[in-house]
Design an enzyme around this catalytic site. Sequence first.
Site, PDB file in Angstrom:
ATOM      1  N   TYR A  82       0.896  -1.064   0.120  1.00  0.00           N
ATOM      2  CA  TYR A  82      -0.062  -0.097  -0.070  1.00  0.00           C
ATOM      3  C   TYR A  82       0.863   1.277  -0.043  1.00  0.00           C
ATOM      4  O   TYR A  82       1.797   1.446   0.775  1.00  0.00           O
ATOM      5  CB  TYR A  82      -0.736  -0.156   1.301  1.00  0.00           C
ATOM      6  CG  TYR A  82      -2.334   0.425   1.008  1.00  0.00           C
ATOM      7  CD1 TYR A  82      -2.647   1.486  -0.048  1.00  0.00           C
ATOM      8  CD2 TYR A  82      -3.249  -0.248   1.772  1.00  0.00           C
ATOM      9  CE1 TYR A  82      -4.039   1.977  -0.134  1.00  0.00           C
ATOM     10  CE2 TYR A  82      -4.578   0.152   1.519  1.00  0.00           C
ATOM     11  CZ  TYR A  82      -4.889   1.112   0.563  1.00  0.00           C
ATOM     12  OH  TYR A  82      -6.283   1.670   0.287  1.00  0.00           O
ATOM     13  N   HIS A 122     -13.196   9.090   1.136  1.00  0.00           N
ATOM     14  CA  HIS A 122     -12.343   7.826   1.406  1.00  0.00           C
ATOM     15  C   HIS A 122     -12.513   7.154   2.553  1.00  0.00           C
ATOM     16  O   HIS A 122     -11.735   6.324   2.957  1.00  0.00           O
ATOM     17  CB  HIS A 122     -10.981   8.496   1.232  1.00  0.00           C
ATOM     18  CG  HIS A 122     -10.363   8.827   0.041  1.00  0.00           C
ATOM     19  ND1 HIS A 122     -10.142  10.064  -0.454  1.00  0.00           N
ATOM     20  CD2 HIS A 122     -10.236   8.203  -1.179  1.00  0.00           C
ATOM     21  CE1 HIS A 122      -9.788  10.040  -1.705  1.00  0.00           C
ATOM     22  NE2 HIS A 122      -9.651   8.719  -2.243  1.00  0.00           N
ATOM     23  N   ARG A 145      -1.947   8.344 -10.543  1.00  0.00           N
ATOM     24  CA  ARG A 145      -1.420   6.914  -9.919  1.00  0.00           C
ATOM     25  C   ARG A 145      -2.390   5.924 -10.424  1.00  0.00           C
ATOM     26  O   ARG A 145      -3.461   6.082 -11.129  1.00  0.00           O
ATOM     27  CB  ARG A 145      -1.996   7.139  -8.439  1.00  0.00           C
ATOM     28  CG  ARG A 145      -3.121   7.075  -8.072  1.00  0.00           C
ATOM     29  CD  ARG A 145      -3.579   7.528  -6.633  1.00  0.00           C
ATOM     30  NE  ARG A 145      -3.151   6.284  -5.945  1.00  0.00           N
ATOM     31  CZ  ARG A 145      -4.280   5.440  -5.335  1.00  0.00           C
ATOM     32  NH1 ARG A 145      -5.504   5.554  -5.884  1.00  0.00           N
ATOM     33  NH2 ARG A 145      -3.833   4.213  -4.588  1.00  0.00           N
ATOM     34  N   GLU A 196      -7.676   1.303 -12.597  1.00  0.00           N
ATOM     35  CA  GLU A 196      -7.934   2.854 -12.714  1.00  0.00           C
ATOM     36  C   GLU A 196      -6.733   3.607 -13.061  1.00  0.00           C
ATOM     37  O   GLU A 196      -5.665   3.583 -12.105  1.00  0.00           O
ATOM     38  CB  GLU A 196      -8.651   3.307 -11.878  1.00  0.00           C
ATOM     39  CG  GLU A 196      -9.864   2.510 -11.506  1.00  0.00           C
ATOM     40  CD  GLU A 196     -10.690   3.125 -10.208  1.00  0.00           C
ATOM     41  OE1 GLU A 196     -11.952   2.611 -10.065  1.00  0.00           O
ATOM     42  OE2 GLU A 196     -10.131   3.677  -9.591  1.00  0.00           O
ATOM     43  N   LYS A 218     -11.771  -5.390  -1.416  1.00  0.00           N
ATOM     44  CA  LYS A 218     -11.979  -5.530  -2.843  1.00  0.00           C
ATOM     45  C   LYS A 218     -12.978  -6.661  -3.309  1.00  0.00           C
ATOM     46  O   LYS A 218     -13.035  -6.695  -4.670  1.00  0.00           O
ATOM     47  CB  LYS A 218     -10.660  -5.851  -3.546  1.00  0.00           C
ATOM     48  CG  LYS A 218      -9.651  -4.417  -3.307  1.00  0.00           C
ATOM     49  CD  LYS A 218      -8.235  -4.709  -4.168  1.00  0.00           C
ATOM     50  CE  LYS A 218      -7.404  -3.423  -3.918  1.00  0.00           C
ATOM     51  NZ  LYS A 218      -7.831  -2.262  -4.543  1.00  0.00           N
TER      52      LYS A 218
END
Length: 346
Positions: A37, A193, A223, A265, A317
């Site tokens: 991460y 978020h 990103r 993405e 996820k």
Amino acid sequence: MTITFRSETFRDDFTFRNSLANIRRFPFPFDRDEYMYSVNMEPHVRGRKDTIFENLIDVDEHYVAEMQDRAMVLKEDPLRCQALPHMMTAQWDVLELLMEHQAQDYPEHFTLTKDGDRWRWINRPMGIDDTFTFGDPSTLPYPPMEYITRQAQGDFCIVDQRDNNLWMDAGMVTTQADWSLDFDIGMNFMEWHGPVPLAHQIGVFDRALKFLLNLQQGKPTRRLNWTMTVNPRLDTSPENYHKWGPDRLTVTPENVGQKMHLRVELQSLWRLPRSNAILFVIRCYLISLDELVTVPKWARRLPRVLQSLPPEIIDYKGLTRNRPIMIDWLAKYDDGAPTSAGIFPD
């Protein structure tokens, strides 16, 4: 460069496929064999030829089909496109940015002509030829953000900067990975978020917000983010969970290569010149496991990454059920050889 646009669907019979050339340019997000991460932001500058980084606003073979799918989503649910009243200047900023980049980098397909505030926009793949007055929304068939984002791949959020924070105050969002513009609009950076695990505890979002508040015009940043999707479905919104959620139960060892898609993405952020808002572009790319394993480096690395995921990320996820099936299926492509650094094919 002339692009051959594919005729395909992202729903029902799911005829979406990547050409061999498009597989090679897929933005594989893992630069090492284990998951880590991080903020992972870098300057959004032009990259190597024949990759999605060649141009700052990417147009590819799925363009026409994606715009057709967007039109269907908006017809079913107009709230996928919303803008608060104070965001009109930012909407014009977005229209200008997208038109200029598409016309500059794909002149065979798009043309922008300016005569003062009188502009002419030609979009050949979609058969559009409109003349309008920049700054006067009555001269367009839709508000400016909706008009141009009906003609640009990816989702688009415009965030306003005030009170030392960023606020999601406008957007066109039809290809999202299980989040809702209608729910998030008006929220600040930390609020939208909120559901993301681990990142808050290790300070990722504190650092990201500080970085973005200082984003400068002319210096966009980017990103990569990723998840997995069953079937090549663009619209995996909470509003339509009843349509795509049950797909997770259809994956078997026999069909996993065809059904499971890595969903990446490319997230780019742009400071807008007139409004000082930030445009957040979320461009979605899909690739089936069958297509992905045609690149040996990616076929070796993906099972190693999936094995290294922390439990919180597996759950967030939505991979709890199908991760073991994917790892078992991918194992035959991992011969134990080392992989090279970076994300690009060898």
